[in-house]
Design a protein around this motif. Structure first.
Motif, PDB file in Angstrom:
ATOM      1  N   ASN A   1      -6.085  17.751   6.770  1.00  0.00           N
ATOM      2  CA  ASN A   1      -5.514  18.462   7.923  1.00  0.00           C
ATOM      3  C   ASN A   1      -4.435  17.763   8.395  1.00  0.00           C
ATOM      4  OD1 ASN A   1      -7.612  20.469   9.416  1.00  0.00           O
ATOM      5  ND2 ASN A   1      -8.536  19.001   8.082  1.00  0.00           N
TER       6      ASN A   1
ATOM      7  N   GLY B   1     -10.314  14.891  11.697  1.00  0.00           N
ATOM      8  CA  GLY B   1      -9.164  15.035  10.512  1.00  0.00           C
ATOM      9  C   GLY B   1      -7.838  14.174  11.018  1.00  0.00           C
TER      10      GLY B   1
ATOM     11  N   GLY C   1      -7.375  10.531  10.655  1.00  0.00           N
ATOM     12  CA  GLY C   1      -7.143   9.147  10.073  1.00  0.00           C
ATOM     13  C   GLY C   1      -5.749   8.766   9.688  1.00  0.00           C
ATOM     14  N   ALA C   2      -5.178   9.835   8.708  1.00  0.00           N
ATOM     15  CA  ALA C   2      -4.152   9.788   7.991  1.00  0.00           C
ATOM     16  C   ALA C   2      -3.050  10.106   9.229  1.00  0.00           C
ATOM     17  CB  ALA C   2      -4.027  10.696   6.756  1.00  0.00           C
ATOM     18  N   CYS C   3      -3.294  11.049   9.881  1.00  0.00           N
ATOM     19  CA  CYS C   3      -2.134  11.535  11.168  1.00  0.00           C
ATOM     20  C   CYS C   3      -2.012  10.172  11.637  1.00  0.00           C
ATOM     21  CB  CYS C   3      -2.987  12.421  11.890  1.00  0.00           C
ATOM     22  SG  CYS C   3      -3.061  14.192  10.964  1.00  0.00           S
TER      23      CYS C   3
ATOM     24  N   THR D   1      -6.463  -6.124   2.378  1.00  0.00           N
ATOM     25  CA  THR D   1      -6.187  -7.469   2.163  1.00  0.00           C
ATOM     26  C   THR D   1      -5.172  -8.192   3.184  1.00  0.00           C
ATOM     27  OG1 THR D   1      -6.316  -7.010  -0.130  1.00  0.00           O
ATOM     28  CG2 THR D   1      -5.168  -9.285   0.420  1.00  0.00           C
TER      29      THR D   1
ATOM     30  N   LEU E   1      -1.656  -6.963  -4.037  1.00  0.00           N
ATOM     31  CA  LEU E   1      -1.347  -8.128  -3.283  1.00  0.00           C
ATOM     32  C   LEU E   1      -2.456  -9.095  -3.256  1.00  0.00           C
ATOM     33  CD1 LEU E   1       0.551  -9.628  -1.032  1.00  0.00           C
ATOM     34  CD2 LEU E   1      -1.179  -8.682   0.736  1.00  0.00           C
TER      35      LEU E   1
ATOM     36  N   ARG F   1      -4.670  16.648  -0.779  1.00  0.00           N
ATOM     37  CA  ARG F   1      -4.152  15.516  -0.520  1.00  0.00           C
ATOM     38  C   ARG F   1      -3.280  15.090  -1.487  1.00  0.00           C
ATOM     39  NH1 ARG F   1      -4.774  10.101  -0.442  1.00  0.00           N
ATOM     40  NH2 ARG F   1      -5.401   8.971   1.169  1.00  0.00           N
TER      41      ARG F   1
ATOM     42  N   ARG G   1     -17.263  15.774  -0.622  1.00  0.00           N
ATOM     43  CA  ARG G   1     -16.102  16.476  -0.759  1.00  0.00           C
ATOM     44  C   ARG G   1     -16.075  17.155  -2.157  1.00  0.00           C
ATOM     45  NH1 ARG G   1     -11.604  11.489   0.288  1.00  0.00           N
ATOM     46  NH2 ARG G   1     -10.760  12.627   2.286  1.00  0.00           N
TER      47      ARG G   1
ATOM     48  N   GLY H   1       0.147   6.216   4.980  1.00  0.00           N
ATOM     49  CA  GLY H   1       0.872   5.659   6.073  1.00  0.00           C
ATOM     50  C   GLY H   1       2.005   4.834   5.426  1.00  0.00           C
TER      51      GLY H   1
ATOM     52  N   ASP I   1      -5.202   2.786   8.319  1.00  0.00           N
ATOM     53  CA  ASP I   1      -6.878   2.340   8.127  1.00  0.00           C
ATOM     54  C   ASP I   1      -6.969   0.926   7.951  1.00  0.00           C
ATOM     55  OD1 ASP I   1      -7.813   4.938   8.126  1.00  0.00           O
ATOM     56  OD2 ASP I   1      -8.688   5.010   6.046  1.00  0.00           O
TER      57      ASP I   1
ATOM     58  N   LYS J   1       0.958  -3.261  -8.697  1.00  0.00           N
ATOM     59  CA  LYS J   1       1.165  -4.761  -7.986  1.00  0.00           C
ATOM     60  C   LYS J   1       0.145  -4.861  -6.644  1.00  0.00           C
ATOM     61  CE  LYS J   1       4.895  -6.156  -9.573  1.00  0.00           C
ATOM     62  NZ  LYS J   1       4.659  -7.336 -10.494  1.00  0.00           N
TER      63      LYS J   1
ATOM     64  N   ASP K   1      -2.455  -1.088   3.508  1.00  0.00           N
ATOM     65  CA  ASP K   1      -3.321  -1.232   2.355  1.00  0.00           C
ATOM     66  C   ASP K   1      -4.813  -0.796   2.754  1.00  0.00           C
ATOM     67  OD1 ASP K   1      -3.603  -3.661   3.800  1.00  0.00           O
ATOM     68  OD2 ASP K   1      -3.906  -4.925   2.363  1.00  0.00           O
TER      69      ASP K   1
ATOM     70  N   GLU L   1       2.272  -1.047  -4.728  1.00  0.00           N
ATOM     71  CA  GLU L   1       0.763  -0.326  -4.768  1.00  0.00           C
ATOM     72  C   GLU L   1       0.012  -0.738  -5.875  1.00  0.00           C
ATOM     73  OE1 GLU L   1      -0.903   2.323  -3.048  1.00  0.00           O
ATOM     74  OE2 GLU L   1      -2.264   1.966  -4.734  1.00  0.00           O
ATOM     75  N   GLN L   2      -1.176  -1.152  -5.486  1.00  0.00           N
ATOM     76  CA  GLN L   2      -2.174  -1.571  -6.602  1.00  0.00           C
ATOM     77  C   GLN L   2      -2.158  -0.648  -7.736  1.00  0.00           C
ATOM     78  OE1 GLN L   2      -5.738  -2.954  -4.762  1.00  0.00           O
ATOM     79  NE2 GLN L   2      -6.475  -0.660  -4.424  1.00  0.00           N
TER      80      GLN L   2
ATOM     81  N   GLY M   1       0.763  -1.142   0.085  1.00  0.00           N
ATOM     82  CA  GLY M   1      -0.017  -0.129   0.139  1.00  0.00           C
ATOM     83  C   GLY M   1       1.023   1.048   0.114  1.00  0.00           C
TER      84      GLY M   1
HETATM   85  C1  LIG Z   1     -14.223  12.186   3.728  1.00  0.00           C
HETATM   86  C2  LIG Z   1     -12.969  12.031   4.438  1.00  0.00           C
HETATM   87  C3  LIG Z   1     -11.883  13.121   4.774  1.00  0.00           C
HETATM   88  C4  LIG Z   1     -10.716  12.847   5.522  1.00  0.00           C
HETATM   89  N1  LIG Z   1     -10.124  13.964   6.040  1.00  0.00           N
HETATM   90  C5  LIG Z   1      -8.770  13.843   6.555  1.00  0.00           C
HETATM   91  C6  LIG Z   1      -8.201  14.673   7.308  1.00  0.00           C
HETATM   92  O1  LIG Z   1      -8.406  15.674   7.171  1.00  0.00           O
HETATM   93  N2  LIG Z   1      -6.842  14.257   7.891  1.00  0.00           N
HETATM   94  C7  LIG Z   1      -6.495  13.061   7.941  1.00  0.00           C
HETATM   95  O2  LIG Z   1      -5.413  12.909   8.749  1.00  0.00           O
HETATM   96  N3  LIG Z   1      -7.341  11.962   7.461  1.00  0.00           N
HETATM   97  C8  LIG Z   1      -8.477  12.206   6.834  1.00  0.00           C
HETATM   98  N4  LIG Z   1      -8.971  11.203   6.482  1.00  0.00           N
HETATM   99  C9  LIG Z   1      -8.765   9.753   6.650  1.00  0.00           C
HETATM  100  C10 LIG Z   1      -7.600   9.335   5.502  1.00  0.00           C
HETATM  101  O3  LIG Z   1      -7.762   9.734   4.266  1.00  0.00           O
HETATM  102  C11 LIG Z   1      -7.123   8.074   5.980  1.00  0.00           C
HETATM  103  O4  LIG Z   1      -7.201   7.584   7.369  1.00  0.00           O
HETATM  104  C12 LIG Z   1      -5.776   7.592   5.509  1.00  0.00           C
HETATM  105  O5  LIG Z   1      -5.803   7.856   3.972  1.00  0.00           O
HETATM  106  C13 LIG Z   1      -5.263   6.496   5.731  1.00  0.00           C
HETATM  107  O6  LIG Z   1      -4.122   6.036   5.285  1.00  0.00           O
HETATM  108  P1  LIG Z   1      -3.621   4.768   4.878  1.00  0.00           P
HETATM  109  O7  LIG Z   1      -2.127   4.780   4.412  1.00  0.00           O
HETATM  110  O8  LIG Z   1      -3.785   3.631   6.085  1.00  0.00           O
HETATM  111  O9  LIG Z   1      -4.565   3.967   3.741  1.00  0.00           O
HETATM  112  P2  LIG Z   1      -4.821   4.666   2.309  1.00  0.00           P
HETATM  113  O10 LIG Z   1      -4.124   5.971   2.557  1.00  0.00           O
HETATM  114  O11 LIG Z   1      -6.141   4.395   2.042  1.00  0.00           O
HETATM  115  O12 LIG Z   1      -3.807   3.855   1.557  1.00  0.00           O
HETATM  116  C14 LIG Z   1      -3.953   2.576   1.250  1.00  0.00           C
HETATM  117  C15 LIG Z   1      -3.328   2.360  -0.093  1.00  0.00           C
HETATM  118  O13 LIG Z   1      -3.311   0.839  -0.224  1.00  0.00           O
HETATM  119  C16 LIG Z   1      -3.391   0.714  -1.633  1.00  0.00           C
HETATM  120  N5  LIG Z   1      -3.741  -0.789  -1.539  1.00  0.00           N
HETATM  121  C17 LIG Z   1      -5.047  -1.357  -1.220  1.00  0.00           C
HETATM  122  N6  LIG Z   1      -5.219  -2.588  -1.435  1.00  0.00           N
HETATM  123  C18 LIG Z   1      -4.026  -3.018  -1.897  1.00  0.00           C
HETATM  124  C19 LIG Z   1      -3.271  -4.426  -2.354  1.00  0.00           C
HETATM  125  N7  LIG Z   1      -4.138  -5.513  -2.181  1.00  0.00           N
HETATM  126  N8  LIG Z   1      -2.079  -4.447  -2.870  1.00  0.00           N
HETATM  127  C20 LIG Z   1      -1.156  -3.286  -3.099  1.00  0.00           C
HETATM  128  N9  LIG Z   1      -2.021  -1.999  -2.727  1.00  0.00           N
HETATM  129  C21 LIG Z   1      -3.248  -1.999  -1.884  1.00  0.00           C
HETATM  130  C22 LIG Z   1      -4.396   1.559  -2.069  1.00  0.00           C
HETATM  131  O14 LIG Z   1      -4.444   1.654  -3.378  1.00  0.00           O
HETATM  132  C23 LIG Z   1      -4.050   2.840  -1.312  1.00  0.00           C
HETATM  133  O15 LIG Z   1      -3.105   3.607  -2.211  1.00  0.00           O
HETATM  134  C24 LIG Z   1     -10.328  11.491   5.648  1.00  0.00           C
HETATM  135  C25 LIG Z   1     -10.914  10.294   4.994  1.00  0.00           C
HETATM  136  C26 LIG Z   1     -12.197  10.538   4.592  1.00  0.00           C
HETATM  137  C27 LIG Z   1     -13.146   9.455   3.929  1.00  0.00           C
END
Ligand SMILES: Cc1cc2nc3c(=O)[nH]c(=O)nc-3n(C[C@H](O)[C@H](O)[C@H](O)COP(=O)(O)OP(=O)(O)OC[C@H]3O[C@@H](n4cnc5c(N)ncnc54)[C@H](O)[C@@H]3O)c2cc1C
Length: 394
Positions: free
Chosen positions: A49, A304, A306-308, A166, A132, A110, A186, A17, A294, A130, A161, A36-37, A13
């Motif tokens: 944020n 705001g 989730g990504a933090c 997965t 998984l 973003r 959005r 994160g 996530d 790619k 991911d 990354e897929q 992913g």
């Molecule tokens: C409406 C909304 C507003 C938000 N606003 C904020 C904010 O202001 N501040 C904040 O901090 N957070 C915010 N978030 C939350 C934030 O977007 C997520 O919590 C964050 O992106 C999670 O990061 P991550 O790296 O865990 O997952 P993701 O960013 O979702 O990345 C997962 C990656 O894995 C890849 N992937 C998935 N399955 C596979 C596989 N099988 N093989 C290979 N790759 C794969 C995907 O393509 C993706 O690129 C918001 C979310 C929403 C829905």
């Protein structure tokens, strides 16, 4: 660990994160590959944020100055009543928040953030297209199987991911995330479309059951973004987002004050996003495989954070791997979970209540967290040392 000097680590992913984990691992001189897929890094039309608890990590990655050149440092965050516009809370941000927590607060596109973060990862270590599909662990390590038939063995695997992980499904079995009964609209559009409207940098209008947050995405304040939270019983789109209807959106916010109407009038396209949650996971790792972001703890976006949280997870995971050495991955993964689960669960809970910064709020526990210096809790080590003391005393 395979008698190699450097463990090979796969990050599944390339989201926020996963890329943060890869950048920090490369700084720590681990050998890492991101899978990354998607065929290319997507520029999702959304704002984000980034609060001081995470911008201090972005500084350690070395991208804070680049972000400063692109993002907004909002002067304040303001909460308002939906109908009268009366202010219910104001948090001074800008230089004040940076002075208080030692790191800035940004709002940013973003896609811009994602690409700045990707630039901090060695390009030859990101493999696109790619996906998984499965994992097999044996004495050689962990073999990853991809949808194109490719296979590759690693010493450790990090599942970053996202909400439909997965990796999570492989570790814990299939279980769809829970739709919360809320969706988010959005939209991004040129700020001059809302002509004549004097806007503050970041404002949230609250009614009893819905809200809209509006903020700028660029330092030039020429791009505006809004995100909503709206009850909607069912989500049957089969995907996590879909095109929305502007007229339905205006209807949904018809009783909000004139400034909100003007903002909605300025917007021509909107997307809708299902908001999902999971209960806190019973395990964050198994064997040589750990998860972050996530994949572990998706939450409503109402703080705001989730990504933090995904980026804080990444920083704590790398700290723990450095602390124990990657050969002791069991100890590192258990230390990682122990030092993340309470905070991630508390933020998940607070996000779900949707009351953050609505009225007088002290944000120190969120913004003041320093993942690099917070004392590590190590219950396993404490228990062993207690036992040694007790045995010694007999
Ligand atoms: C409406 C909304 C507003 C938000 N606003 C904020 C904010 O202001 N501040 C904040 O901090 N957070 C915010 N978030 C939350 C934030 O977007 C997520 O919590 C964050 O992106 C999670 O990061 P991550 O790296 O865990 O997952 P993701 O960013 O979702 O990345 C997962 C990656 O894995 C890849 N992937 C998935 N399955 C596979 C596989 N099988 N093989 C290979 N790759 C794969 C995907 O393509 C993706 O690129 C918001 C979310 C929403 C829905």
């Amino acid at each position: 660990m395979n008698s190699r000097s450097k463990p090979r680590i796969a990050v599944v992913g390339g989201g926020l994160g996963g890329l943060a984990a890869a950048a920090l691992m490369q700084q720590a001189e681990f050998e890492v590959t991101v899978f990354e897929q998607a065929p290319a890094l997507a520029r999702i039309g959304a704002g984000i944020n980034l609060s001081p608890n995470v911008t201090r990590i972005l500084r350690a990655i070395g991208i804070d100055e680049k972000l400063r050149g692109t993002a907004v440092q909002p002067r304040s965050f303001i909460s308002r009543m939906f109908d009268t516009g009366e202010e219910t809370f104001r948090l001074e941000m800008g230089d004040a928040i940076e002075a208080k927590y030692g790191a800035p607060y940004f709002t940013v596109h973003r896609g811009d953030f994602h690409s700045i973060l990707a630039d901090a990862v060695r390009p030859d270590s990101i493999a696109m297209s790619k996906r998984l599909v499965s994992i097999q662990e044996d004495e050689r390590g962990v073999e990853l199987h991809f949808s194109d038939g490719a296979r590759q063995v690693f010493d450790l695997v990090i599942g970053a991911d996202g909400v439909n992980s997965t990796v999570r499904e492989i570790l814990l079995g299939p279980e769809a995330p829970r739709y919360t009964g809320y969706l988010a609209h959005r939209a991004i559009f040129p700020a001059n479309a809302a002509q004549g409207l004097a806007l503050d940098d970041c404002t949230k209008w609250w009614s009893p059951d819905r809200h809209i947050i509006v903020y700028f995405l660029t330092g030039a304040r020429d791009e505006l973004y809004f995100v909503t939270g709206v009850p909607s019983e069912n989500w049957d789109a089969g995907a996590s987002s879909r095109e929305g209807s502007i007229s339905a959106l205006r209807e949904t916010f018809a009783d909000f004050e004139p400034r909100v109407q003007k903002i909605l009038d300025a917007c021509t396209d909107v997307s809708e996003w299902a908001l999902y949650e999971r209960n806190p996971l019973p395990l964050w790792s198994r064997g040589r495989v750990a998860m972050l972001g996530d994949a572990c703890h998706p939450m409503k976006p109402h703080m705001g954070q989730g990504a933090c949280m995904a980026i804080e997870d990444a920083a704590m995971l790398v700290r723990c791997l450095k602390e124990t050495g990657a050969d002791e991955y069991d100890a590192a993964f258990s230390l990682y979970r122990e030092n993340r689960i309470d905070r991630a669960t508390a933020i998940q809970h607070e996000s779900s209540l949707n009351r953050w910064l609505r009225h007088d709020t002290n944000p120190d526990w969120v913004f003041g967290y320093d993942v690099f210096n917070v004392p590590l809790v190590d219950r396993a080590r404490e228990a062993t040392s207690d036992l040694t003391k007790r045995v010694g005393a007999v």
